[in-house]
Design an enzyme around this catalytic site. Structure first.
Site, short mmCIF file in Angstrom:
data_model
loop_
_atom_site.label_atom_id
_atom_site.label_comp_id
_atom_site.label_asym_id
_atom_site.label_seq_id
_atom_site.Cartn_x
_atom_site.Cartn_y
_atom_site.Cartn_z
N LYS A 51 0.81 -1.09 -0.03
CA LYS A 51 0.14 -0.05 -0.05
C LYS A 51 1.10 1.23 -0.21
CE LYS A 51 -3.90 -2.37 2.20
NZ LYS A 51 -4.60 -2.79 3.41
N GLN A 95 -4.96 -1.50 9.37
CA GLN A 95 -4.82 -2.72 8.77
C GLN A 95 -5.61 -3.93 9.95
OE1 GLN A 95 -3.43 -3.57 5.70
NE2 GLN A 95 -4.21 -5.76 6.10
N ASP A 118 -11.31 2.52 3.84
CA ASP A 118 -11.58 1.18 3.86
C ASP A 118 -13.06 1.15 3.53
OD1 ASP A 118 -9.97 -0.81 3.32
OD2 ASP A 118 -9.12 -0.58 5.61
#
Ligand code: NDP
Length: 291
Positions: A51, A95, A118
């Protein structure tokens, strides 16, 4: 015997990342993505590294926060509050999975929904479900982009999604509903799953069970989107990645199919970058980029 066309997620993701980079280049500021990693999970470390690299390649700032596995929930929430208030940060991603002593929902719902790139915040899930503008989970958006590349218009098609998780199955269903598909969500208690799958013009497999969906579960000509990422043993003692669909069988009946790897997987980070660009433009009061 027909052979399905292979949907090249790698190429489609590269094209999307390039479009994002082009749009970022036109902005008077640099969008910033903050990624928080708690602990040392090896797979999570690889995801975070990828990422970071792709964020920088797209011309954005990447802010990485690596915290020890024993970081307290309060300390993590304090970091999120700081990032929520930081004008240089337009997207925040925590994460997953988090260590057991931390409440994932509490943490995700502490993120400013307008920085929740997200798309896991309950407000964004609600906005999606009610047809409002939302930051939407990256993998589901990637699935729909791939289905549209393969089929063009999705209106009126029968879509079957196997899997009802909050991060994949349910948002894919919402997005396909928004595309005017007739949507069925199947799961572990669904009866006659093979028959349900055979109805699908678009079959999305998001189960986490290697090669579970067989050739004769697929309607001839269907578009098959395989989200599954499973590691199985090889004869030489190493492992290989397979999806939730028995690819070798499915490719003989489907009209189009995503491979694993190289299908849905690469779309996730590309869609994350697009979400970060969109969040940045919205937060800075600029028009939404048309990509
Ligand atoms: P979850 O484990 O959260 O959900 C799996 C779903 O599959 C559940 O709804 C479950 O049903 C259903 N299921 C399990 N067994 C069966 C069965 N035998 N028959 C029918 N349905 C079944 O997984 P995720 O949604 O998080 O992930 C799914 C897969 O996608 C995994 O392989 C994961 O690695 C992959 N993935 C890939 C991503 C990417 O490409 N970037 C991102 C995210 C995930 P029930 O609810 O009834 O238990």
């Amino acid at each position: 015997m027909t052979t399905a066309s292979i949907i090249d997620g790698k190429a489609i993701a590269a094209e999307l990342r390039q479009q994002v980079a082009n749009e970022v280049g036109k902005l008077p500021f640099k969008p910033g993505l903050a990624v928080i990693l708690v602990g040392e999970d090896p797979a999570s470390k690889i995801y975070v590294r990828n990422k970071q690299v792709q964020t920088v390649e797209a011309g954005m700032n990447s802010f990485e926060h690596r915290l020890d596995a024993d970081t307290s929930q309060d300390d993590l929430l304090a970091l999120i509050a700081k990032l929520n208030a930081d004008d240089a940060v337009h997207g925040i991603l925590v994460q997953l999975p988090l260590p057991d002593h931390i409440d994932e929902n509490r943490v995700i719902n502490a993120i400013d929904p307008d920085k929740d790139v997200d798309g896991f915040h309950v407000i964004n899930a609600g906005r999606l479900a009610t047809g409002q503008k939302a930051l939407t989970s990256c993998t589901p958006v990637g699935c729909v982009i791939l289905a549209k590349k393969a089929l063009g218009e999705l209106k009126g098609l029968e879509a079957v999604i196997v899997g009802r998780s909050n991060i994949v199955g349910k948002p894919v269903a919402q997005l396909l509903l928004r595309e005017h598909c007739t949507v069925t969500i199947a799961h572990s208690r669904t009866r006659n799953l093979d028959e349900v799958c055979r109805r699908a013009d678009i079959l999305v497999a998001a189960v986490g069970r290697p090669q579970m969906i067989k050739q004769d579960w697929i309607k001839p000509g269907a578009c098959v989107i395989d989200v599954g990422i499973n590691r199985i043993p090889r004869e030489d003692g190493k492992t290989r990645l397979v999806g939730d669909v028995d690819f070798d069988g499915a490719v003989e009946v489907a009209g189009s199919i995503t491979p694993v790897p190289g299908g849905v997987g690469p779309m996730t980070i590309a869609c994350l970058l697009r979400n970060t660009l969109q969040a940045a433009c919205a937060l800075e009061g600029l028009p939404e980029p048309k990509i």
